[in-house]
Design a protein around this motif. Sequence first.
Motif, mmCIF file in Angstrom:
data_model
loop_
_atom_site.group_PDB
_atom_site.id
_atom_site.type_symbol
_atom_site.label_atom_id
_atom_site.label_comp_id
_atom_site.label_asym_id
_atom_site.label_seq_id
_atom_site.Cartn_x
_atom_site.Cartn_y
_atom_site.Cartn_z
ATOM 1 N N VAL A 1 85.923 31.479 41.999
ATOM 2 C CA VAL A 1 86.558 30.764 40.782
ATOM 3 C C VAL A 1 86.146 28.979 41.167
ATOM 4 C CG1 VAL A 1 88.629 29.876 40.916
ATOM 5 C CG2 VAL A 1 88.416 31.686 41.812
ATOM 6 N N VAL A 2 85.828 28.414 39.891
ATOM 7 C CA VAL A 2 85.217 27.051 39.682
ATOM 8 C C VAL A 2 86.199 26.229 39.675
ATOM 9 C CG1 VAL A 2 83.208 25.569 39.273
ATOM 10 C CG2 VAL A 2 83.065 28.144 39.486
ATOM 11 N N PHE A 3 86.981 24.811 40.227
ATOM 12 C CA PHE A 3 87.728 23.745 40.484
ATOM 13 C C PHE A 3 86.572 22.523 39.773
ATOM 14 C CE2 PHE A 3 90.007 19.983 42.054
ATOM 15 C CZ PHE A 3 90.548 19.137 40.773
ATOM 16 N N HIS A 4 86.706 22.571 38.586
ATOM 17 C CA HIS A 4 85.609 20.695 38.494
ATOM 18 C C HIS A 4 86.805 19.336 37.747
ATOM 19 C CE1 HIS A 4 83.028 18.612 35.937
ATOM 20 N NE2 HIS A 4 82.435 18.867 36.086
ATOM 21 N N SER A 5 86.711 18.638 38.519
ATOM 22 C CA SER A 5 87.127 17.548 38.399
ATOM 23 C C SER A 5 86.297 16.457 37.123
ATOM 24 C CB SER A 5 87.132 16.634 39.757
ATOM 25 O OG SER A 5 87.235 15.874 39.776
ATOM 26 N N SER A 6 87.480 16.569 36.446
ATOM 27 C CA SER A 6 87.335 16.123 34.435
ATOM 28 C C SER A 6 88.023 14.182 35.175
ATOM 29 C CB SER A 6 87.662 16.644 33.946
ATOM 30 O OG SER A 6 89.314 16.592 33.981
ATOM 31 N N ALA A 7 89.049 14.488 35.948
ATOM 32 C CA ALA A 7 90.486 12.505 35.806
ATOM 33 C C ALA A 7 90.591 12.844 37.620
ATOM 34 C CB ALA A 7 91.436 12.975 34.760
ATOM 35 N N SER A 8 90.551 10.977 38.254
ATOM 36 C CA SER A 8 91.724 11.681 38.926
ATOM 37 C C SER A 8 92.665 11.989 39.119
ATOM 38 C CB SER A 8 91.647 9.715 38.920
ATOM 39 O OG SER A 8 90.584 9.482 39.209
ATOM 40 N N GLY A 9 92.858 12.426 40.369
ATOM 41 C CA GLY A 9 94.209 13.017 40.786
ATOM 42 C C GLY A 9 94.576 14.327 40.733
ATOM 43 N N SER A 10 95.934 15.289 40.584
ATOM 44 C CA SER A 10 95.845 15.861 41.339
ATOM 45 C C SER A 10 95.835 17.641 40.232
ATOM 46 C CB SER A 10 97.254 17.309 42.120
ATOM 47 O OG SER A 10 98.133 16.408 41.489
ATOM 48 N N ALA A 11 95.532 18.610 40.380
ATOM 49 C CA ALA A 11 95.737 19.332 39.220
ATOM 50 C C ALA A 11 95.547 21.264 39.539
ATOM 51 C CB ALA A 11 94.122 20.200 38.339
ATOM 52 N N THR A 12 96.729 21.678 38.930
ATOM 53 C CA THR A 12 97.116 23.245 39.268
ATOM 54 C C THR A 12 96.825 23.966 38.196
ATOM 55 O OG1 THR A 12 99.344 22.380 38.732
ATOM 56 C CG2 THR A 12 99.052 22.427 40.882
ATOM 57 N N GLY A 13 97.034 25.246 39.028
ATOM 58 C CA GLY A 13 97.000 27.054 37.862
ATOM 59 C C GLY A 13 96.849 27.387 38.199
ATOM 60 N N THR A 14 96.963 29.247 37.080
ATOM 61 C CA THR A 14 97.071 30.499 37.702
ATOM 62 C C THR A 14 95.131 31.135 37.031
ATOM 63 O OG1 THR A 14 99.237 29.948 37.353
ATOM 64 C CG2 THR A 14 98.611 32.270 37.658
ATOM 65 N N LEU A 15 94.512 31.550 37.895
ATOM 66 C CA LEU A 15 94.417 33.195 37.642
ATOM 67 C C LEU A 15 94.566 33.836 37.057
ATOM 68 C CD1 LEU A 15 90.861 32.821 36.601
ATOM 69 C CD2 LEU A 15 90.851 33.265 39.046
ATOM 70 N N THR A 16 95.031 34.426 36.111
ATOM 71 C CA THR A 16 95.452 35.943 35.730
ATOM 72 C C THR A 16 94.152 36.973 35.656
ATOM 73 O OG1 THR A 16 97.506 34.959 34.922
ATOM 74 C CG2 THR A 16 96.963 37.736 34.115
ATOM 75 N N ALA A 17 94.316 38.457 36.364
ATOM 76 C CA ALA A 17 93.379 39.602 35.558
ATOM 77 C C ALA A 17 94.146 40.670 35.638
ATOM 78 C CB ALA A 17 93.082 40.044 37.312
ATOM 79 N N MET A 18 93.837 40.712 33.735
ATOM 80 C CA MET A 18 94.584 41.262 33.004
ATOM 81 C C MET A 18 93.370 43.476 33.112
ATOM 82 S SD MET A 18 96.910 39.423 31.815
ATOM 83 C CE MET A 18 97.375 40.129 30.727
ATOM 84 N N THR A 19 94.387 43.691 33.025
ATOM 85 C CA THR A 19 93.949 45.394 32.768
ATOM 86 C C THR A 19 94.059 45.611 31.599
ATOM 87 O OG1 THR A 19 95.916 46.460 33.106
ATOM 88 C CG2 THR A 19 94.772 45.769 35.264
ATOM 89 N N SER A 20 93.581 46.675 31.328
ATOM 90 C CA SER A 20 93.793 47.531 30.017
ATOM 91 C C SER A 20 94.814 48.240 29.934
ATOM 92 C CB SER A 20 92.104 48.835 29.817
ATOM 93 O OG SER A 20 92.606 49.585 30.743
ATOM 94 N N HIS A 21 95.653 48.407 30.539
ATOM 95 C CA HIS A 21 97.389 48.943 30.726
ATOM 96 C C HIS A 21 98.492 47.808 30.357
ATOM 97 C CE1 HIS A 21 95.108 53.219 30.906
ATOM 98 N NE2 HIS A 21 94.590 52.824 32.230
ATOM 99 N N GLY A 22 98.019 46.809 30.363
ATOM 100 C CA GLY A 22 98.775 45.845 30.424
ATOM 101 C C GLY A 22 98.862 45.343 31.803
ATOM 102 N N GLY A 23 98.440 45.979 32.860
ATOM 103 C CA GLY A 23 98.640 45.207 34.838
ATOM 104 C C GLY A 23 98.075 44.145 34.257
ATOM 105 N N SER A 24 98.671 43.001 35.237
ATOM 106 C CA SER A 24 97.823 41.900 35.734
ATOM 107 C C SER A 24 98.009 41.346 37.321
ATOM 108 C CB SER A 24 98.441 41.117 35.129
ATOM 109 O OG SER A 24 99.603 40.550 35.007
ATOM 110 N N SER A 25 97.648 41.127 37.866
ATOM 111 C CA SER A 25 97.274 40.031 39.160
ATOM 112 C C SER A 25 97.073 38.364 39.018
ATOM 113 C CB SER A 25 96.798 40.514 39.939
ATOM 114 O OG SER A 25 96.848 40.332 41.276
ATOM 115 N N HIS A 26 97.626 37.700 39.636
ATOM 116 C CA HIS A 26 97.411 36.053 40.025
ATOM 117 C C HIS A 26 97.407 35.527 41.204
ATOM 118 C CE1 HIS A 26 100.135 36.935 36.308
ATOM 119 N NE2 HIS A 26 100.835 37.547 36.687
ATOM 120 N N VAL A 27 96.099 34.380 40.990
ATOM 121 C CA VAL A 27 95.977 33.574 42.494
ATOM 122 C C VAL A 27 96.519 32.886 41.533
ATOM 123 C CG1 VAL A 27 93.600 33.188 41.472
ATOM 124 C CG2 VAL A 27 94.409 32.550 43.710
ATOM 125 N N LYS A 28 97.028 31.695 41.925
ATOM 126 C CA LYS A 28 97.755 30.188 41.926
ATOM 127 C C LYS A 28 96.078 29.432 42.800
ATOM 128 C CE LYS A 28 102.627 30.983 42.909
ATOM 129 N NZ LYS A 28 103.515 30.837 43.746
#
Length: 657
Positions: free
Chosen positions: A124-151
Amino acid sequence: MARVNAAKINGAGEFGASKRRGWGITAVFAIVACGGAVLSGCAGLANSSNANPTPQEAVEISPSDITFPNVAVGQKATQTAVLTNAGKETVTITQLASSAAEFAASGLSTPLAIGPGQSARFQVVFHSSASGSATGTLTAMTSHGGSSHVKLKGGSGSSAASQLSLSTTALNFGNVLVNGNVTQAVTLKNSGNSDLQITQIGVTGGAFSVSGVAAPVTISAGQSMALQATFAPKTAGAASGAISIASNATNPTSTVTLNGSAVAASYTMSLSPTTLNFGNVAAGSSTTQNVQLSNAGNSSVTVTQVAASGAGISVSGPGAPVTLAPSQSLTLSVRFAPTAAGTTSGSVTVTNNDGVNAVAAVTGTEVQPGLSLTPTSASFGSVVAGNTNSQTVQIKNSGTANLTVSQATVTGAGFSLSGMALPMTLTPGQSGNFNVQYAPQSTGSVSGAVSIISNAPNSPATVALSATGAAASYTISVNPGSLSFGSVTDGTAAAQGFTVTNTGNSNVAISGITATGTGYSLVSGAGAVTLSPNQSTAVSVQFAPAVAGAVNGSVKIMSNATGSASGVALSGTGVAPVQHSVALNWGASSTSVAGYNVYRSTVSGSSYAKMNGSVLGGVSYADSSVQSGQTYYYVATAVDSSGIESVYSNEVSAIVP
């Protein structure tokens, strides 16, 4: 007797210069024990707290929260995550999607099928483009619609004078046998613009240790160092720790979390040595080292995969799967064939049927020679047939490995090489010279080239050549073309001079100069002489009539010159003697001299003829050879004990009534 007193001659005693002339560069690779899209038995790393499986699908990402340390604007940081199938059926991952532009996943290609109990490691790569904090979610999607998340969470600040960047902030060593060890690399890079001082490197967790960088140490701006982290558990169970790096950077404390699991087994699979350093390897070549894979346990172990990472690094040996009996070992051959200049870091990873890895870190540096020629072109201009012109060319090794010159050739009529003994080897930075000659074989322009063949990337290197062959010409000019002595009293002598100049492009050989006509003779310049192009020689002619009347004569110049003037017409009239005399005197030289010479001409500023036969010891001279109605111009010189003569003094004139 008539007497004419000339003005005083000044400076005759000082020697002038004209007559005395001759007196005197990095790519940083994260080494992952269970990396990329390679499937392995790393399911034990999954964290069920973030699972969101569909029936028969249990796709998990661990860790469930990833927080990046502050990263300077424009920089990036990387952490490792593991995607695990904890279910009972094969799951196909169709996409890894990030909700924020600052975060991205790498190292895993989709779609990817993961069997039950298998896992895949990615970054997982975080690329800083501006001052301040950044948040997001990384989602793994499956072929049956299932998913898993990482904050995901990251922070950034402005660029710092010195900034410590880590290739990763988390190392997961996976399963490691008790009493075994696994080493992974963390690259410490100064991404700022001033020196970075690493003051302390600490490690927690009894099974973890670090090597490769000893604090205190300084990392220059833009440079990096490799820190080796080793997990060497002594007892079974999960282990965690951290590497803490203190520095003078704007992020004064940087941390790399460490995780691993010690597996108790009756075998111990290990590689020896655990670090391979190939040193400097020339571009286009390769070198090989052996690493020993051993089973030091009391039961067999099955090797399921042997893999190498890093550009130009490969491994060969017994094909997997292969079983190692207790105390058995086998040899793996590791080859480094560099593909890019600079240092390459990689690894050799051996995985067994329990998903346990044995890793050997691999480093090597590509070096290559460089060839430079100075100048890259040479013009010889116009060269006369029969002559040779030469120019020097420098050859230099501008690379980082030995340069071997195996062949040198030259093209173009009349060009040749000298001064180069082949084969020739130059160490980095060393240089040598060779010569290129041009001897025209015909008239007209000609071009060619020197070609240098070597082991440098720019072989062959060339030097362009150009020249013009010119036909030889042999011509002379005479100035003046005639000498008129006017009236000269019988029994006296008058002298005048002329010059012969080589106006051709080749040497002219004058074999002799003769004078004809009653009363005419050569005072000086009658001998043989060779004149180079534009060179001149002076000839002095004397008219000493014995009887009254007009007398004509000539001077003949014998040489190999063609189509040029070859004589000087002479004329003069002998007259009855008239007692006229010109008295000359000059200031004595301030330096020691042997004597003085007096010169006379009927033309102001040129064509002076020497009056005295031998050096005068005094500072006066009486010229009794003057004629009535003539104006004479006099100069004097000083002569030292070696016979070297000074420049002319000032000129004085005398009008004879």
